[in-house]
Design a protein around this motif. Structure first.
Motif, mmCIF file in Angstrom:
data_model
loop_
_atom_site.group_PDB
_atom_site.id
_atom_site.type_symbol
_atom_site.label_atom_id
_atom_site.label_comp_id
_atom_site.label_asym_id
_atom_site.label_seq_id
_atom_site.Cartn_x
_atom_site.Cartn_y
_atom_site.Cartn_z
ATOM 1 N N ILE A 114 26.035 1.892 28.630
ATOM 2 C CA ILE A 114 25.478 0.547 28.462
ATOM 3 C C ILE A 114 24.013 0.672 28.014
ATOM 4 N N PHE A 115 23.355 1.736 28.444
ATOM 5 C CA PHE A 115 21.970 1.980 28.033
ATOM 6 C C PHE A 115 21.900 2.397 26.559
ATOM 7 N N ASP A 116 22.909 3.117 26.080
ATOM 8 C CA ASP A 116 22.966 3.469 24.656
ATOM 9 C C ASP A 116 23.151 2.214 23.812
ATOM 10 N N PHE A 117 23.964 1.291 24.317
ATOM 11 C CA PHE A 117 24.159 -0.002 23.655
ATOM 12 C C PHE A 117 22.811 -0.708 23.511
ATOM 13 N N LEU A 118 22.059 -0.740 24.614
ATOM 14 C CA LEU A 118 20.754 -1.396 24.597
ATOM 15 C C LEU A 118 19.787 -0.669 23.665
ATOM 16 N N SER A 119 19.780 0.653 23.690
ATOM 17 C CA SER A 119 18.914 1.430 22.785
ATOM 18 C C SER A 119 19.201 1.087 21.330
ATOM 19 N N ALA A 120 20.476 0.995 20.990
ATOM 20 C CA ALA A 120 20.859 0.662 19.615
ATOM 21 C C ALA A 120 20.314 -0.710 19.222
ATOM 22 N N LEU A 121 20.382 -1.674 20.138
ATOM 23 C CA LEU A 121 19.837 -3.004 19.854
ATOM 24 C C LEU A 121 18.331 -2.942 19.625
ATOM 25 N N VAL A 122 17.646 -2.281 20.522
ATOM 26 C CA VAL A 122 16.180 -2.187 20.430
ATOM 27 C C VAL A 122 15.780 -1.442 19.156
ATOM 28 N N ASN A 123 16.452 -0.338 18.885
ATOM 29 C CA ASN A 123 16.124 0.458 17.691
ATOM 30 C C ASN A 123 16.425 -0.279 16.391
ATOM 31 N N SER A 124 17.318 -1.269 16.451
ATOM 32 C CA SER A 124 17.621 -2.059 15.255
ATOM 33 C C SER A 124 16.630 -3.210 15.066
ATOM 34 N N GLY A 125 15.658 -3.310 15.989
ATOM 35 C CA GLY A 125 14.641 -4.350 15.864
ATOM 36 C C GLY A 125 14.863 -5.557 16.755
ATOM 37 N N MET A 126 15.897 -5.534 17.571
ATOM 38 C CA MET A 126 16.191 -6.631 18.485
ATOM 39 C C MET A 126 15.275 -6.507 19.704
ATOM 40 N N PHE A 165 18.928 -1.654 34.029
ATOM 41 C CA PHE A 165 19.229 -2.212 32.712
ATOM 42 C C PHE A 165 18.316 -3.399 32.416
ATOM 43 N N GLU A 166 18.199 -4.308 33.387
ATOM 44 C CA GLU A 166 17.337 -5.486 33.208
ATOM 45 C C GLU A 166 15.871 -5.073 33.047
ATOM 46 N N GLY A 167 15.439 -4.126 33.852
ATOM 47 C CA GLY A 167 14.067 -3.642 33.740
ATOM 48 C C GLY A 167 13.803 -2.989 32.394
ATOM 49 N N ALA A 168 14.789 -2.253 31.891
ATOM 50 C CA ALA A 168 14.658 -1.603 30.577
ATOM 51 C C ALA A 168 14.540 -2.643 29.473
ATOM 52 N N ILE A 169 15.259 -3.750 29.618
ATOM 53 C CA ILE A 169 15.159 -4.836 28.631
ATOM 54 C C ILE A 169 13.740 -5.379 28.598
ATOM 55 N N ILE A 170 13.191 -5.649 29.761
ATOM 56 C CA ILE A 170 11.838 -6.222 29.845
ATOM 57 C C ILE A 170 10.794 -5.256 29.295
ATOM 58 N N GLY A 177 8.003 -2.611 22.669
ATOM 59 C CA GLY A 177 8.493 -2.602 21.297
ATOM 60 C C GLY A 177 9.232 -1.336 20.901
ATOM 61 N N ASN A 178 9.760 -0.616 21.905
ATOM 62 C CA ASN A 178 10.544 0.583 21.591
ATOM 63 C C ASN A 178 11.582 0.834 22.688
ATOM 64 N N SER A 179 12.436 1.823 22.453
ATOM 65 C CA SER A 179 13.550 2.077 23.373
ATOM 66 C C SER A 179 13.263 3.154 24.430
ATOM 67 N N GLN A 180 12.042 3.626 24.518
ATOM 68 C CA GLN A 180 11.710 4.650 25.513
ATOM 69 C C GLN A 180 12.057 4.213 26.943
ATOM 70 N N PRO A 181 11.751 2.965 27.332
ATOM 71 C CA PRO A 181 12.132 2.547 28.691
ATOM 72 C C PRO A 181 13.639 2.605 28.939
ATOM 73 N N VAL A 182 14.431 2.392 27.902
ATOM 74 C CA VAL A 182 15.884 2.440 28.048
ATOM 75 C C VAL A 182 16.326 3.866 28.370
ATOM 76 N N LYS A 183 15.728 4.829 27.682
ATOM 77 C CA LYS A 183 16.064 6.238 27.932
ATOM 78 C C LYS A 183 15.688 6.631 29.356
ATOM 79 N N LEU A 184 14.529 6.173 29.811
ATOM 80 C CA LEU A 184 14.103 6.473 31.176
ATOM 81 C C LEU A 184 15.007 5.801 32.204
ATOM 82 N N ALA A 185 15.412 4.569 31.919
ATOM 83 C CA ALA A 185 16.309 3.850 32.828
ATOM 84 C C ALA A 185 17.662 4.550 32.916
ATOM 85 N N LYS A 186 18.160 5.042 31.795
ATOM 86 C CA LYS A 186 19.443 5.754 31.812
ATOM 87 C C LYS A 186 19.319 7.032 32.629
ATOM 88 N N ALA A 187 18.204 7.741 32.493
ATOM 89 C CA ALA A 187 17.990 8.965 33.275
ATOM 90 C C ALA A 187 17.981 8.640 34.775
#
Length: 193
Positions: free
Chosen positions: A94-106, A164-169, A175-185
């Motif tokens: 689910i974190f990879d899904f979020l990373s893909a969204l963020v990396n696409s500019g969402m 997941f919610e914290g990574a979104i915020i 403006g990048n997906s680094q928090p998503v990677k940390l949240a997944k870890a």
């Protein structure tokens, strides 16, 4: 037959208002988007809008439900289509899904969360719509964790969703997906993976 056509027409108008409002709310925010802007953009009168939604908050709730349908399906499809066999690992993509969204500019964050934040303690129906969406995502994660034989899978799923919610915020703020990677870890640690 005429009633069916009339009902279908009403449903189309309602759907058109929801989709148009959804785009405006996501782009501009909820308080910054007035009902006049929505009615002007759709060509639908205020009277018609209020016939379908008793208030602006009712329209916002309907747009959250629209988001819920779109995003939940996208997440569940993403997890289901994954070739990963381990159910716990599958839940965590689910974190990879979020990373893909963020990396696409969402970078606009979670639509439902944005609504709940803007209307905190002001509109219970908006908060309830957000809670329903999050509960659905959490139950999805629970199902994979349960299949993976994670002890206390309900509590762990709640923690994963909180990450997941914290990574979104944080991703929205940075403006990048680094928090998503940390949240997944962190989620991997919680799940003992």
């Amino acid at each position: 037959m005429n009633k069916e056509i009339e009902s279908g027409s009403k449903s189309l108008k309602r759907d058109e208002m929801i989709k148009y409002a959804y785009d405006l709310f996501y782009r501009n925010g909820f308080h910054a988007t007035g009902v006049d802007t929505i009615t002007e953009g759709t060509g639908i009168s205020k009277r018609t809008l209020y016939k379908h939604f008793t208030s602006k908050e009712g329209l916002i709730t309907a747009t959250i439900d629209h988001y819920h349908q779109l995003r939940y399906k996208a997440i569940s499809d993403y997890l289901e289509k994954s070739t990963i066999r381990n159910p716990v690992d599958k839940a965590l993509i689910i974190f990879d899904f979020l990373s893909a969204l963020v990396n696409s500019g969402m970078l606009d964050g979670c639509f439902a969360m944005n609504a709940k934040t803007e209307y905190a303690n002001k509109a219970k129906e908006i908060e309830a719509a957000y809670d329903t969406y999050v509960a659905a995502v959490q139950q999805l994660i629970e199902s994979y964790l349960k299949e993976g034989k994670i002890a206390d899978y309900k509590s762990i799923a709640m923690q994963v969703v909180m990450l997941f919610e914290g990574a979104i915020i944080r991703s929205k703020a940075l403006g990048n997906s680094q928090p998503v990677k940390l949240a997944k870890a962190a989620a991997k640690v919680i799940c003992n993976q």
